[in-house]
Design a protein around this motif. Sequence first.
Motif, mmCIF file in Angstrom:
data_model
loop_
_atom_site.group_PDB
_atom_site.id
_atom_site.type_symbol
_atom_site.label_atom_id
_atom_site.label_comp_id
_atom_site.label_asym_id
_atom_site.label_seq_id
_atom_site.Cartn_x
_atom_site.Cartn_y
_atom_site.Cartn_z
ATOM 1 N N TRP A 245 52.698 -85.717 17.753
ATOM 2 C CA TRP A 245 52.815 -86.963 16.998
ATOM 3 C C TRP A 245 51.498 -87.392 16.381
ATOM 4 N N GLY A 246 50.436 -86.707 16.655
ATOM 5 C CA GLY A 246 49.159 -87.024 16.014
ATOM 6 C C GLY A 246 48.264 -87.903 16.846
ATOM 7 N N ALA A 247 48.836 -88.905 17.547
ATOM 8 C CA ALA A 247 48.018 -89.799 18.353
ATOM 9 C C ALA A 247 48.703 -90.050 19.683
ATOM 10 N N MET B 275 43.464 -88.636 19.184
ATOM 11 C CA MET B 275 44.185 -88.071 18.045
ATOM 12 C C MET B 275 44.070 -86.558 18.083
ATOM 13 N N SER B 276 45.164 -85.916 17.636
ATOM 14 C CA SER B 276 45.182 -84.463 17.639
ATOM 15 C C SER B 276 46.006 -83.991 16.454
#
Lengths: 170, 517
Positions: free
Chosen positions: B472-474, B467-468
């Motif tokens: 897109w977050g993941a 996750m970041s």
Amino acid sequence: MTTSRTSPRAIDLRPPHHRIERRAILWWTLQSLALWVPVLAVMTAGYVLWEAARPWLAVALIVAGVLAVISTVVEPWWRYAVHRWEATDEAVYGSSGWLVREWRVAPISRVQTVDAVRGPIEQMLGLSTLRVTTASSKGAIDIVGLDRDVAAEAAERLTTIAQMTPGDAT
Amino acid sequence: MNATPWRRLHSRMIWVDAVQSVVSLMPTGFAVWVVGMEPTLGNMWPVLAIAAFGVLGATADALRWVFTRYRVTEDYVERRTGVFVRRYRSVRRDRIRSVDTEAKLRHRLSGLRVVKIGAGQQSSAGESAFDLDAVHTDDAAALRRELLWGEAPSAPAPAVDAGPAALEPEEKQVLARLRPGWVVYNMFNIWAYLMALGLLWGAYWLGTAVGFDVGGFIEGLVDWEALGWGRSIVVGALVVGAVGAVGLGVNFFTENWNFELARVPGENGTLLRTRQGLFKTREVNRDDTRLRGIQISEPLLWRWMGMADTNVVTTGLDLWSMSQPTTILPRGPIGVARPVAAAVLGVHESPLEVPLARHPRAALRRRMWWATLTAVAVVVLLGWLAANDVVPFAMMWAGVALWPIAVAAAVVAYRALGHAVSGEYLVVRSGLMSRQTTALKRSAVSTVAVRQSLLQRRLGLKTVAAMSAAGWGAYHAPDVPADAAVALASEAAPGLLEPFLVPQTSGARERDMPSRV
């Protein structure tokens, strides 16, 4: 600049240290009942009152009944066996799930908020959910079934550590 | 700070609005006086709609001009606007991430620019962009310099008559420019038909409006009787498709005219800048310090021609925005996308070109299981419906026919899987309809998750997710061998997992009992 292909270091994650409260089993059971009792009640009423729909409502009723029993009787005990958590000065680590298990680790340096959340049934049982969110919208860790005081104490401690860690948490 | 006077948007907007009103009334006038169309609502509604839309829009815009003020103080950029509901917005100047300019055709013709100030707003949280629509081109450039580099707006500008290009500190490094050949990659997709329908309907309406017999013209083209129904439909579809493809091609050129991707100096560090557009120009600046990686997607149906979309993975850019600020290249060949991606990341051995580790055959088996189960479920459902006389029994064959398609999809999805750790980057690849290869900076990974379903456990697989805060977050590496998953997760976020690692005790690891503390 080396490309390390998977030459697997023979390592594994150990389970987190702490178990959750036993009361969580009751919490999950009550939650499941709160969902399934109304559903089954409506379906049964439909079965009794609406004769034309009986053949297919019977199938749906059986399926719903089986699902209800599994999520009320099996799932809470299974989850209790799986759910564990741990919070060090560097990271929060939780394992959860039942059919699909998940191990999640979030570094404190990226933590944005730490909350202790309590739903209505949790309040009744003196339980609390520790919710740790990071800058990633997908990166939150929920640790459910903690004692109210334990969760509050952990939230406070993690908030303090997170504030002391520099960086903008992205 | 209250001494700073409030400024108006540029007064030329009023003229632009007036001209827009007149122009939008012209089709109506043309239809009535030149063509002599009978003024009834039935046949006039398209031109009337254009007129109403144009005049109302222009009036609203003029009203907006009257009620809008903005100012730049030492700490804030402020804007007051709104006719009935007064709105006040302010952005702290040290929060400003980007200052972009945009111009629609009417802005370009009148020398105006829309200035968009980005301060990491999250449109998912309902925050709209802070924009000034519109100011003079020179004012826009001055605002940009002032907000990004902190130059006073009153500072003498010696380069005024050297043109707008000389106003910026130009030490740009051009990474890519438009190549006309890319149009091929943008002409053929399903939108071609929608485009063609719009164009053809417009032509038909215009034709009938000026008294041209469209039906007769089409009938006279070919001997349709001799062709028969089947071939007529094929010919029609081909012609409509061709019209749409040409329309999309023209659209591609107007949108991406003069496209340029360059790295330019900014306030702190460098910016990744794209410029494009013929009638409507767009310039987007992306802060390099917020760049966390890059993603190349290859649509399945066009993989044989090497079609690729290139997007940056950054924090603070809105992925759902219509202007697609993360896209740094028009859709084009993978042979261009890869080197450009490497240049954007500024690394020697591009993480997007390293050989990826294949995933075990068990991953294929898992996809086969799901494909088969889906087909079986559909067949059972159709069978049950057939038994209840809802659908005919023959429909069950549709469910059976689904199976080979699902199996083929499973193989494609399996072959897309791959992962690697290359230098600073974690590389993951997956996707069925669109194979997405993502290189994500390992230092940008926050939460790490390892997942395992019951079926995955039986097959000895685990899914690793990094996750970041960016993109897109993941980002997932699905179905990694179970004994290598934790090693990959640990490499994806260096140091994070160390305190929780134990040597692998093969087979017995699930039975580890935790010590109670």
